[in-house]
Design a protein around this motif. Structure first.
Motif, PDB file in Angstrom:
ATOM      1  N   ILE A 103       1.889   7.645  -8.831  1.00  0.00           N
ATOM      2  CA  ILE A 103       1.612   7.451  -7.402  1.00  0.00           C
ATOM      3  C   ILE A 103       0.149   7.752  -7.088  1.00  0.00           C
ATOM      4  CG2 ILE A 103       2.101   8.337  -5.078  1.00  0.00           C
ATOM      5  CD1 ILE A 103       5.023   8.817  -6.127  1.00  0.00           C
ATOM      6  N   ILE A 104      -0.378   8.844  -7.639  1.00  0.00           N
ATOM      7  CA  ILE A 104      -1.759   9.224  -7.366  1.00  0.00           C
ATOM      8  C   ILE A 104      -2.733   8.294  -8.085  1.00  0.00           C
ATOM      9  CG2 ILE A 104      -3.472  11.067  -7.694  1.00  0.00           C
ATOM     10  CD1 ILE A 104      -1.197  13.049  -7.068  1.00  0.00           C
ATOM     11  N   GLU A 105      -2.383   7.857  -9.272  1.00  0.00           N
ATOM     12  CA  GLU A 105      -3.209   6.874  -9.974  1.00  0.00           C
ATOM     13  C   GLU A 105      -3.312   5.594  -9.151  1.00  0.00           C
ATOM     14  OE1 GLU A 105      -3.389   5.203 -14.514  1.00  0.00           O
ATOM     15  OE2 GLU A 105      -1.499   4.903 -13.447  1.00  0.00           O
ATOM     16  N   ASN A 106      -2.193   5.180  -8.569  1.00  0.00           N
ATOM     17  CA  ASN A 106      -2.154   3.996  -7.724  1.00  0.00           C
ATOM     18  C   ASN A 106      -3.016   4.195  -6.477  1.00  0.00           C
ATOM     19  OD1 ASN A 106      -0.539   1.352  -7.059  1.00  0.00           O
ATOM     20  ND2 ASN A 106      -0.385   2.587  -5.216  1.00  0.00           N
ATOM     21  N   ALA A 107      -2.939   5.386  -5.879  1.00  0.00           N
ATOM     22  CA  ALA A 107      -3.733   5.687  -4.690  1.00  0.00           C
ATOM     23  C   ALA A 107      -5.227   5.606  -4.991  1.00  0.00           C
ATOM     24  CB  ALA A 107      -3.371   7.070  -4.151  1.00  0.00           C
ATOM     25  N   LEU A 108      -5.641   6.171  -6.112  1.00  0.00           N
ATOM     26  CA  LEU A 108      -7.046   6.132  -6.504  1.00  0.00           C
ATOM     27  C   LEU A 108      -7.530   4.694  -6.638  1.00  0.00           C
ATOM     28  CD1 LEU A 108      -9.659   7.496  -7.601  1.00  0.00           C
ATOM     29  CD2 LEU A 108      -8.622   7.325  -9.880  1.00  0.00           C
ATOM     30  N   GLY A 168       3.327   0.945 -13.321  1.00  0.00           N
ATOM     31  CA  GLY A 168       3.236   2.308 -12.811  1.00  0.00           C
ATOM     32  C   GLY A 168       4.155   2.611 -11.646  1.00  0.00           C
ATOM     33  N   MET A 169       4.089   1.815 -10.592  1.00  0.00           N
ATOM     34  CA  MET A 169       4.906   2.109  -9.412  1.00  0.00           C
ATOM     35  C   MET A 169       6.382   1.816  -9.659  1.00  0.00           C
ATOM     36  SD  MET A 169       2.936   3.581  -7.386  1.00  0.00           S
ATOM     37  CE  MET A 169       3.798   3.647  -5.820  1.00  0.00           C
ATOM     38  N   CYS A 170       6.651   0.884 -10.545  1.00  0.00           N
ATOM     39  CA  CYS A 170       8.045   0.634 -10.949  1.00  0.00           C
ATOM     40  C   CYS A 170       8.600   1.860 -11.657  1.00  0.00           C
ATOM     41  CB  CYS A 170       8.098  -0.592 -11.858  1.00  0.00           C
ATOM     42  SG  CYS A 170       9.742  -0.912 -12.552  1.00  0.00           S
ATOM     43  N   ASN A 171       7.822   2.422 -12.579  1.00  0.00           N
ATOM     44  CA  ASN A 171       8.257   3.635 -13.276  1.00  0.00           C
ATOM     45  C   ASN A 171       8.412   4.807 -12.305  1.00  0.00           C
ATOM     46  OD1 ASN A 171       8.340   2.376 -15.741  1.00  0.00           O
ATOM     47  ND2 ASN A 171       6.431   3.246 -16.513  1.00  0.00           N
ATOM     48  N   ALA A 172       7.456   4.941 -11.379  1.00  0.00           N
ATOM     49  CA  ALA A 172       7.534   6.030 -10.393  1.00  0.00           C
ATOM     50  C   ALA A 172       8.834   5.928  -9.596  1.00  0.00           C
ATOM     51  CB  ALA A 172       6.332   5.976  -9.457  1.00  0.00           C
ATOM     52  N   TYR A 173       9.176   4.724  -9.183  1.00  0.00           N
ATOM     53  CA  TYR A 173      10.401   4.485  -8.405  1.00  0.00           C
ATOM     54  C   TYR A 173      11.637   4.942  -9.195  1.00  0.00           C
ATOM     55  CZ  TYR A 173      13.844   1.850  -5.655  1.00  0.00           C
ATOM     56  OH  TYR A 173      14.917   1.491  -4.882  1.00  0.00           O
ATOM     57  N   THR A 182      14.268   8.943  -3.437  1.00  0.00           N
ATOM     58  CA  THR A 182      13.836   7.572  -3.209  1.00  0.00           C
ATOM     59  C   THR A 182      12.320   7.530  -3.039  1.00  0.00           C
ATOM     60  OG1 THR A 182      14.127   7.776  -0.799  1.00  0.00           O
ATOM     61  CG2 THR A 182      15.998   6.915  -2.074  1.00  0.00           C
ATOM     62  N   LEU A 183      11.742   6.395  -3.388  1.00  0.00           N
ATOM     63  CA  LEU A 183      10.317   6.140  -3.179  1.00  0.00           C
ATOM     64  C   LEU A 183      10.195   4.874  -2.345  1.00  0.00           C
ATOM     65  CD1 LEU A 183       7.293   6.653  -3.722  1.00  0.00           C
ATOM     66  CD2 LEU A 183       7.546   5.384  -5.870  1.00  0.00           C
ATOM     67  N   THR A 184       9.541   4.985  -1.213  1.00  0.00           N
ATOM     68  CA  THR A 184       9.402   3.847  -0.310  1.00  0.00           C
ATOM     69  C   THR A 184       7.953   3.709   0.141  1.00  0.00           C
ATOM     70  OG1 THR A 184       9.934   5.237   1.613  1.00  0.00           O
ATOM     71  CG2 THR A 184      11.768   4.059   0.569  1.00  0.00           C
ATOM     72  N   VAL A 185       7.646   2.573   0.745  1.00  0.00           N
ATOM     73  CA  VAL A 185       6.322   2.368   1.319  1.00  0.00           C
ATOM     74  C   VAL A 185       6.479   1.897   2.759  1.00  0.00           C
ATOM     75  CG1 VAL A 185       6.175  -0.023   0.454  1.00  0.00           C
ATOM     76  CG2 VAL A 185       4.084   1.219   1.060  1.00  0.00           C
ATOM     77  N   GLU A 186       5.651   2.452   3.630  1.00  0.00           N
ATOM     78  CA  GLU A 186       5.565   1.990   5.020  1.00  0.00           C
ATOM     79  C   GLU A 186       4.204   1.318   5.164  1.00  0.00           C
ATOM     80  OE1 GLU A 186       6.175   5.356   7.564  1.00  0.00           O
ATOM     81  OE2 GLU A 186       7.991   5.990   6.480  1.00  0.00           O
ATOM     82  N   ALA A 187       4.211  -0.002   5.066  1.00  0.00           N
ATOM     83  CA  ALA A 187       2.955  -0.761   5.086  1.00  0.00           C
ATOM     84  C   ALA A 187       2.421  -0.872   6.507  1.00  0.00           C
ATOM     85  CB  ALA A 187       3.177  -2.140   4.487  1.00  0.00           C
ATOM     86  N   GLY A 188       1.136  -0.587   6.675  1.00  0.00           N
ATOM     87  CA  GLY A 188       0.520  -0.657   7.995  1.00  0.00           C
ATOM     88  C   GLY A 188      -0.105  -2.008   8.277  1.00  0.00           C
ATOM     89  N   GLU A 189      -0.550  -2.177   9.521  1.00  0.00           N
ATOM     90  CA  GLU A 189      -1.268  -3.385   9.914  1.00  0.00           C
ATOM     91  C   GLU A 189      -2.736  -3.256   9.508  1.00  0.00           C
ATOM     92  OE1 GLU A 189       0.229  -6.022  11.126  1.00  0.00           O
ATOM     93  OE2 GLU A 189       2.151  -4.939  11.063  1.00  0.00           O
ATOM     94  N   ILE A 206       8.092   9.946  -0.738  1.00  0.00           N
ATOM     95  CA  ILE A 206       9.106  10.414  -1.665  1.00  0.00           C
ATOM     96  C   ILE A 206      10.120  11.216  -0.835  1.00  0.00           C
ATOM     97  CG2 ILE A 206       9.650  11.914  -3.627  1.00  0.00           C
ATOM     98  CD1 ILE A 206       6.765  11.505  -4.579  1.00  0.00           C
ATOM     99  N   THR A 207      11.379  10.880  -0.985  1.00  0.00           N
ATOM    100  CA  THR A 207      12.430  11.645  -0.310  1.00  0.00           C
ATOM    101  C   THR A 207      13.322  12.289  -1.367  1.00  0.00           C
ATOM    102  OG1 THR A 207      12.410  10.114   1.566  1.00  0.00           O
ATOM    103  CG2 THR A 207      14.320  11.559   1.352  1.00  0.00           C
ATOM    104  N   LEU A 208      13.486  13.593  -1.268  1.00  0.00           N
ATOM    105  CA  LEU A 208      14.284  14.354  -2.226  1.00  0.00           C
ATOM    106  C   LEU A 208      15.339  15.172  -1.494  1.00  0.00           C
ATOM    107  CD1 LEU A 208      11.397  15.878  -4.402  1.00  0.00           C
ATOM    108  CD2 LEU A 208      12.946  14.037  -5.133  1.00  0.00           C
ATOM    109  N   PRO A 209      16.473  15.406  -2.130  1.00  0.00           N
ATOM    110  CA  PRO A 209      17.451  16.329  -1.515  1.00  0.00           C
ATOM    111  C   PRO A 209      16.805  17.691  -1.333  1.00  0.00           C
ATOM    112  CG  PRO A 209      18.425  15.153  -3.374  1.00  0.00           C
ATOM    113  CD  PRO A 209      16.945  14.877  -3.424  1.00  0.00           C
TER     114      PRO A 209
END
Length: 211
Positions: A103-108, A168-173, A182-189, A206-209
């Motif tokens: 996730i952080i690699e993707n952000a960079l 990468g993001m597929c593996n993260a998911y 769960t791993l989700t994205v909220e895409a902005g305008e 990232i949502t965790l119990p």
């Protein structure tokens, strides 16, 4: 001989401590990258080792990964703000560590230079929501639906030659799923442009119990 080499290395380090420290961080990041690739493949495609959930402060895991990318974020002048969080979650350390790495690699890769990443922790009902809010490449609606699929890269990632193998993001998911999350994205305008490349305020969650 070995002792002569040790003395030579000591001299190099003492003459340029900052560069030596950055080199150690780069080496740690490289080794972690290799670990992520090999372990992710074993866990997701072979007979996965048994999960070992333990109570862990996920903020500490995120900070560990951010330190690995310190120099690269610094070069892009990206400021990272991580909210304080002192409570533990039940996670498998290795799989969560690897997911965070991706996730952080993707952000960079996709964040706009001279911007900021905000990491926040919120408990909602029985879940912990970890959000990574950033100014990154605009995600088209069609891309948003496929972002976590293996081999998929978004339109603007391809246009700007920033696309990798779409792993990468597929593996993260999948790794987050192994932790019952769960791993989700909220895409902005579209918020701003760099040249003709649009950027938006996107949030990866990232949502965790929460136990």
């Amino acid at each position: 001989n070995v002792q002569a080499n040790v003395e030579r290395v000591k001299g190099i380090i003492s003459n340029d401590v900052e560069n030596a420290a950055l080199t150690c961080l780069k080496l740690s990041k490289h080794l972690l990258s290799l670990k992520a690739e090999y372990m992710s493949y074993d866990i997701l495609h072979n007979n996965a080792p048994s999960m070992q959930p333990m109570k862990t402060n996920v903020r500490n895991v995120i900070i560990t990964i951010l330190h690995m990318f310190y120099d690269e974020f610094k070069k892009k002048n990206i400021i990272i703000k991580v909210e304080e969080w002192r409570k533990a979650s039940l996670i498998d350390y290795n799989t969560f560590l690897m997911a965070t790495y991706y996730i952080i690699e993707n952000a960079l890769k996709y964040c706009m230079d001279n911007s900021c990443i905000d990491v926040k922790f919120v408990v909602e009902k029985k879940d912990l929501r970890i959000s990574f809010k950033m100014m990154s490449l605009f995600i088209e609606h069609e891309d948003e639906k496929h972002l976590f699929e293996e081999g998929y890269s978004g339109h603007f990632a391809i246009k700007n030659n920033l696309n990798g193998h779409g792993i990468g993001m597929c593996n993260a998911y999948k790794l987050i799923e192994l932790n019952d999350g769960t791993l989700t994205v909220e895409a902005g305008e579209i918020d701003s442009y760099k040249g003709d490349t649009p950027y938006a305020k996107n949030i990866f969650c990232i949502t965790l119990p929460f136990v």
